[in-house]
Design a protein around this motif. Sequence first.
Motif, mmCIF file in Angstrom:
data_model
loop_
_atom_site.group_PDB
_atom_site.id
_atom_site.type_symbol
_atom_site.label_atom_id
_atom_site.label_comp_id
_atom_site.label_asym_id
_atom_site.label_seq_id
_atom_site.Cartn_x
_atom_site.Cartn_y
_atom_site.Cartn_z
ATOM 1 N N SER A 2 37.832 -23.199 -19.223
ATOM 2 C CA SER A 2 38.394 -22.128 -18.410
ATOM 3 C C SER A 2 38.042 -20.762 -18.984
ATOM 4 N N VAL A 3 38.029 -19.772 -18.100
ATOM 5 C CA VAL A 3 37.748 -18.389 -18.469
ATOM 6 C C VAL A 3 38.845 -17.519 -17.861
ATOM 7 N N LEU A 4 39.346 -16.555 -18.623
ATOM 8 C CA LEU A 4 40.328 -15.599 -18.118
ATOM 9 C C LEU A 4 39.613 -14.302 -17.796
ATOM 10 N N LEU A 5 39.750 -13.847 -16.545
ATOM 11 C CA LEU A 5 39.163 -12.575 -16.118
ATOM 12 C C LEU A 5 40.261 -11.594 -15.770
ATOM 13 N N GLU A 6 40.040 -10.343 -16.072
ATOM 14 C CA GLU A 6 40.928 -9.268 -15.650
ATOM 15 C C GLU A 6 40.271 -8.622 -14.442
ATOM 16 N N THR A 7 40.907 -8.730 -13.261
ATOM 17 C CA THR A 7 40.317 -8.170 -12.043
ATOM 18 C C THR A 7 41.104 -6.946 -11.600
ATOM 19 N N SER A 8 40.635 -6.307 -10.547
ATOM 20 C CA SER A 8 41.312 -5.125 -10.015
ATOM 21 C C SER A 8 42.674 -5.469 -9.427
ATOM 22 N N LYS A 35 32.596 -9.272 -21.473
ATOM 23 C CA LYS A 35 33.540 -8.461 -20.696
ATOM 24 C C LYS A 35 32.867 -7.706 -19.554
ATOM 25 N N GLN A 36 31.736 -8.232 -19.085
ATOM 26 C CA GLN A 36 31.045 -7.610 -17.956
ATOM 27 C C GLN A 36 31.660 -8.014 -16.622
ATOM 28 N N LEU A 37 32.564 -9.006 -16.627
ATOM 29 C CA LEU A 37 33.224 -9.413 -15.389
ATOM 30 C C LEU A 37 34.642 -8.852 -15.285
ATOM 31 N N GLY A 55 30.415 -5.999 -8.315
ATOM 32 C CA GLY A 55 30.319 -4.815 -9.156
ATOM 33 C C GLY A 55 28.951 -4.708 -9.759
ATOM 34 N N SER A 56 28.776 -3.786 -10.664
ATOM 35 C CA SER A 56 27.481 -3.637 -11.298
ATOM 36 C C SER A 56 27.671 -3.659 -12.806
ATOM 37 N N ASN A 92 20.975 -15.539 -7.856
ATOM 38 C CA ASN A 92 22.273 -15.529 -8.520
ATOM 39 C C ASN A 92 22.236 -14.558 -9.689
ATOM 40 N N ALA A 93 23.317 -13.778 -9.834
ATOM 41 C CA ALA A 93 23.368 -12.802 -10.918
ATOM 42 C C ALA A 93 24.776 -12.779 -11.515
ATOM 43 N N SER A 94 25.625 -11.873 -11.019
ATOM 44 C CA SER A 94 26.958 -11.765 -11.608
ATOM 45 C C SER A 94 28.078 -11.652 -10.582
ATOM 46 N N ASN A 95 27.783 -11.792 -9.306
ATOM 47 C CA ASN A 95 28.818 -11.755 -8.280
ATOM 48 C C ASN A 95 29.243 -13.173 -7.929
ATOM 49 N N PHE A 96 30.515 -13.342 -7.574
ATOM 50 C CA PHE A 96 31.011 -14.667 -7.255
ATOM 51 C C PHE A 96 32.112 -14.585 -6.209
ATOM 52 N N PHE A 97 32.466 -15.745 -5.648
ATOM 53 C CA PHE A 97 33.571 -15.801 -4.699
ATOM 54 C C PHE A 97 34.552 -16.882 -5.095
ATOM 55 N N VAL A 98 35.779 -16.733 -4.584
ATOM 56 C CA VAL A 98 36.868 -17.673 -4.844
ATOM 57 C C VAL A 98 37.455 -18.080 -3.501
ATOM 58 N N THR A 99 37.647 -19.377 -3.294
ATOM 59 C CA THR A 99 38.201 -19.867 -2.025
ATOM 60 C C THR A 99 39.707 -19.618 -1.965
ATOM 61 N N LEU A 100 40.213 -19.399 -0.748
ATOM 62 C CA LEU A 100 41.625 -19.097 -0.521
ATOM 63 C C LEU A 100 42.311 -20.080 0.404
ATOM 64 N N THR A 101 41.717 -21.238 0.631
ATOM 65 C CA THR A 101 42.301 -22.191 1.561
ATOM 66 C C THR A 101 42.033 -23.620 1.108
ATOM 67 N N ASP A 102 42.775 -24.544 1.664
ATOM 68 C CA ASP A 102 42.567 -25.967 1.398
ATOM 69 C C ASP A 102 41.784 -26.629 2.513
ATOM 70 N N GLN A 103 41.125 -25.852 3.337
ATOM 71 C CA GLN A 103 40.341 -26.379 4.452
ATOM 72 C C GLN A 103 38.884 -26.511 4.033
ATOM 73 N N ASN A 104 38.106 -27.211 4.845
ATOM 74 C CA ASN A 104 36.682 -27.353 4.590
ATOM 75 C C ASN A 104 35.973 -26.045 4.897
ATOM 76 N N LEU A 105 35.277 -25.472 3.897
ATOM 77 C CA LEU A 105 34.600 -24.202 4.073
ATOM 78 C C LEU A 105 33.089 -24.347 4.202
ATOM 79 N N ASP A 106 32.604 -25.562 4.318
ATOM 80 C CA ASP A 106 31.152 -25.754 4.453
ATOM 81 C C ASP A 106 30.738 -25.382 5.869
ATOM 82 N N HIS A 107 30.059 -24.246 5.985
ATOM 83 C CA HIS A 107 29.584 -23.773 7.298
ATOM 84 C C HIS A 107 28.087 -23.869 7.351
#
Length: 107
Positions: A2-8, A35-37, A55-56, A92-107
């Motif tokens: 696991s990794v702990l990130l501090e976000t906005s 600490k680039q994330l 971000g950059s 792929n570089a340094s941007n990522f996404f996090v899912t917010l649902t328990d539904q199938n997100l494969d589009h």
Amino acid sequence: MSVLLETSLGDLVIDLFYEKCPKTSFNFLRLAMLKQLNQRLISSVQKDYLFEVTGSPDHSCFDEQYFDDELTSKKFNRKGLVAMSNQGPNLNASNFFVTLTDQNLDH
């Protein structure tokens, strides 16, 4: 692992699937250790779908700016899953996404 990130919008704990996506996991872990994330902007929030962390600089931790996709059979079918967010195949570089649902997100 696991990794702990501090976000906005507060702290976020990310579990990495190192066995399935070793290069992606190493990139994510290395950027977090540097600490680039941290304090990155949470953007593109889409209710019951996902949000992005952007971000950059938009660079991977490797010598090249981007790295190739690592395909996995992992389904995005529950909230809290993380994946790289890119601008096309093998960008792929340094941007990522996090899912917010328990539904199938494969589009």
